[in-house]
Enzyme design. Structure first.
Site, short mmCIF file in Angstrom:
data_model
loop_
_atom_site.label_atom_id
_atom_site.label_comp_id
_atom_site.label_asym_id
_atom_site.label_seq_id
_atom_site.Cartn_x
_atom_site.Cartn_y
_atom_site.Cartn_z
N ASP A 45 -7.26 -3.89 7.86
CA ASP A 45 -6.00 -3.28 8.25
C ASP A 45 -6.19 -2.23 9.35
O ASP A 45 -7.28 -1.68 9.53
CB ASP A 45 -5.37 -2.54 7.05
N ASP A 46 -5.07 -1.93 10.02
CA ASP A 46 -4.88 -0.73 10.85
C ASP A 46 -5.38 -0.85 12.28
O ASP A 46 -5.26 0.10 13.05
CB ASP A 46 -5.49 0.52 10.20
N HIS A 96 1.30 -5.62 10.17
CA HIS A 96 1.12 -4.39 9.37
C HIS A 96 2.09 -3.31 9.86
O HIS A 96 1.78 -2.13 9.78
CB HIS A 96 -0.34 -3.94 9.47
N HIS A 100 2.93 1.90 11.57
CA HIS A 100 2.24 2.31 10.34
C HIS A 100 2.95 3.47 9.63
O HIS A 100 2.31 4.35 9.04
CB HIS A 100 0.78 2.68 10.61
N HIS A 191 -10.81 -1.76 6.43
CA HIS A 191 -10.13 -1.25 7.63
C HIS A 191 -11.01 -1.43 8.85
O HIS A 191 -12.15 -0.94 8.85
CB HIS A 191 -9.77 0.23 7.45
ZN LIG Z 1 -2.69 0.49 6.81
#
Ligand SMILES: [Zn+2]
Length: 251
Positions: A45-46, A96, A100, A191
């Site tokens: 993620d991210d 995602h 965020h 991540h």
């Molecule tokens: Zn995230």
């Protein structure tokens, strides 16, 4: 600690407990695949970020592992070349959200945070993701409904090591957290970057992947993408027509 910080921490803890996997999700989440097949999925993620995501892609390429990346739309606009590379190398691109923000999904009206990231990803890879992971994993029933109307599948996790922490937790600690929790069907949340950072140095997640992969294989696990684990399409049809009948979209 200021009062505002203390209140934010309490709200975040309550949100994590009620809205995030493993307990939250109001029936919308896929938190793991079938417990009958020795397969697991790595999810990141991210990102994308530079050089962190590029270095992770190098590692995955060397290991012959395909993963699923839940990308932040703003970062996709910053680094379209990294998203294109991940897609071309056989990884799956998921949504995602655009910025965020964990608050966007709390609002009763909206959805721009979903659609803007959807557009950003489609502009790079030419198709629209089918998988969505909410920031912080916070999913309200109305956010779940918004995602269902758009034809998204909502992806949670059942393993979540501390690789989001800054400064980084050593890979050996991450691996020690993950190993006892691995089961057939596990979805491991890691991540590749830190959200809303155009550049980020990150080494321990890629090192953890390098340590975990041979161990998983020695235990008889395949490492697959989320769509393969769950038997779902990776991408939606090219138009963003609202789908009012749940997930049974004609692909
Ligand atoms: Zn995230």
């Amino acid at each position: 600690m200021s009062l505002k910080t203390a209140v934010t921490r309490v709200v975040d803890q309550i949100g994590n407990l009620i809205l995030s996997p493993p307990y939250g999700g109001f029936g919308y989440y896929y938190n793991h695949g079938p417990r009958t097949r020795r397969a697991v999925a790595f999810t990141f993620d991210d990102g994308p970020g530079k050089p962190c995501t590029e270095q992770l892609l190098d590692t995955l390429g060397e290991l012959g592992v395909k993963a699923t990346f839940f990308c932040v739309g703003l970062s996709v606009q910053w680094h379209p070349d990294v998203v294109q590379r991940a897609f071309t190398e056989g990884h799956v691109i998921g949504n995602h959200s655009m910025m965020h923000s964990r608050k966007a999904g709390l609002l009763l009206r909206g959805g721009e945070h979903i659609d803007a990231a959807d557009d950003a990803i489609a502009q790079v890879i030419g198709c629209r993701p089918h998988l969505y992971r909410p920031p912080w994993g916070w999913l309200t029933p109305w956010e779940g409904q918004r995602l269902r109307q758009r034809g998204y599948a909502v992806i949670g996790w059942d393993i979540y090591p501390d690789d989001w922490k800054v400064p980084e937790v050593p890979a050996e600690h991450l691996v020690a957290q993950i190993k006892p929790l691995v089961k057939p069907g596990s979805i491991i949340l890691m991540h590749d970057s830190v959200s809303n950072q155009i550049r980020w140095e990150k080494t321990e997640t890629a090192r953890a992947v390098r340590l975990l992969t041979p161990w998983l294989r020695s235990e008889g696990y395949e490492i697959v993408t989320v769509p393969e684990l769950l038997g779902l399409p990776a991408y939606r049809s090219s138009s963003r027509v609202p789908n009012t009948e749940g997930f049974d979209v004609k692909w």
